[in-house]
Design a protein around this motif. Structure first.
Motif: not given
Lengths: 177, 225
Positions: B93-97, B99-114
């Motif tokens: 849900l939150l990734i869907y919300r 904005p389209p440009r930054s709607a990326l799947r987190p692929t690295r640990i840091l991105a996920l934790l952020q």
């Protein structure tokens, strides 16, 4: 063009399947797979899961475009945030003559329609227009998918049985492909 | 006379309602004809919920779990399990919300934790978490700190259960987000911070990733740099 769409869960289990044909260029939206191709579609889509795993961590993009091909079938993939895979198999029609003949009898104006819409979806699966049309299709399905996830009674990796969801997928297919 | 009339009137109303319901709909379609698929997913402005009703529900959840749990660790496990499916769903849900440009799947640990530290926390509690740190003990352990967890606001822990931290529920949500994104966790647990004077309720969420996640992270790091 005929399409086979499948949603694959995080444990490589199928959650949803749908077959449809093109609605552009005078198509009537009915899949024209040969009988022996029907079960092959499942094999082809299943084998492309290996490639999904290879490209999965390369970029954070959800739409991975065309990831695999087998003979003249092309497989496009869309990966949701929860790592559920949407896979779409495109198969160009083997008998274009029979196909246009049958659609002509159903819709007299299909020739005129074809001229109007031919630019929106090219007949070959590798064209950039096709890629964009598939992206729009996947985006619409993803919207329905997230809504499906919001159902508190839906557990992840359970098969999707909702007729409303199927209706949404059909509508998206009709709109873009 | 009037007593006997009342139930009759009530049954009339019931009959009318039954007649109005669509015959083919059954339970699948709501009477307003608005299914879950017709609702908008982006109602962020009006999505705030009453804190009192949350506290009431949460306390019921705890007492439900407590009745069935023989020990403190089991109780925490049960709270964790009830948060877990929420995390799986919030991730999408939150990734869907976004904005389209930054709607990326987190692929690295840091991105996920952020994502957990900022997006998830803002969605749940209206502010980002207070700290995000790498543990000194192991490269597979990360810590997210919340000085004043909202879930613990109305909870006082009895002395004999001083180890219990009901933020285990939030830990379960974090675990669901991590697992859903493909970062399999050994465990996510909530702990009280020791020797804390300014923030008595300070809670540390300890996230332990499985070794294969760390291994993959190493390979990805080597590939891009």
């Amino acid at each position: 063009m005929s399409y086979y769409f499948a949603i694959i869960g995080t444990k490589d289990n199928p959650l949803f399947e749908h077959e449809f044909g093109t609605s552009k260029q005078g198509g009537d939206g009915i899949a024209r797979f040969r009988d022996e191709a029907r079960h092959m579609n499942q094999f082809i889509v299943h084998s492309s899961l290996d490639i999904v795993e290879e490209v999965q961590w390369g970029s954070g993009q959800m739409y991975l475009k065309t990831i695999d091909r087998y003979h003249n079938n092309h497989i496009s993939c869309y990966l949701t945030a929860g790592n559920v895979k949407f896979l779409l198999l495109l198969s160009p029609d083997t008998h274009p003559a029979a196909y246009t003949a049958s659609s002509n009898t159903q819709r007299p104006s299909s020739a005129a329609l074809a001229r109007q819409t031919s630019s929106s979806l090219a007949a070959n699966p590798t064209a950039p227009q096709t890629e964009e049309a598939i992206r729009l299709f996947f985006t619409e399905v993803y919207d329905a998918w997230v809504k499906n996830l919001m159902n508190p009674f839906y557990l992840l990796n359970a098969p999707v049985r909702s007729p409303v969801f199927r209706g949404r997928v059909m509508a998206a297919g009709k709109k873009y492909l | 006379m009037s007593i006997s009339q009342q139930p009759k009137a009530a049954s009339n109303v019931l009959q009318q309602q039954l007649q109005q319901a669509p015959p083919s709909g059954g339970l699948r379609y709501p009477s307003s004809k608005k299914t879950i698929y017709d609702r908008n997913l982006n109602r962020t402005r009006t999505s705030e919920l009453s804190r009192a009703s949350f506290a009431y529900l949460f306390i019921e959840m705890i007492s439900y779990a407590q009745k069935r749990a023989p020990s403190v660790s089991d109780l925490e496990k049960r709270l964790n399990a009830s948060g877990y499916p929420l995390g799986l769903k919030l991730l999408d849900l939150l990734i869907y919300r976004e904005p389209p440009r930054s709607a990326l799947r987190p692929t690295r640990i840091l991105a996920l934790l952020q994502f957990v530290h900022t997006t998830l926390w803002k969605h749940l509690f209206g502010r980002p978490a207070d700290a995000l740190e790498l543990s000194n003990n192991s490269p597979a352990e990360y810590m997210i700190t919340d000085n004043e967890p909202l879930v613990n606001a109305y909870i006082s822990i009895p002395k004999e259960m001083s180890q219990l931290n009901c933020a285990a529920y939030v830990a379960g949500i974090i675990e669901g987000v991590c697992d859903g994104a493909g970062f399999v966790t050994e465990s996510v647990t909530a702990h009280w911070a020791e020797g804390e004077d300014i923030w008595p309720g300070k809670t540390i969420f300890l996230i332990k990733f499985k070794p294969e996640v760390i291994e993959r992270e190493g390979i990805l790091k080597g590939g891009t740099s």
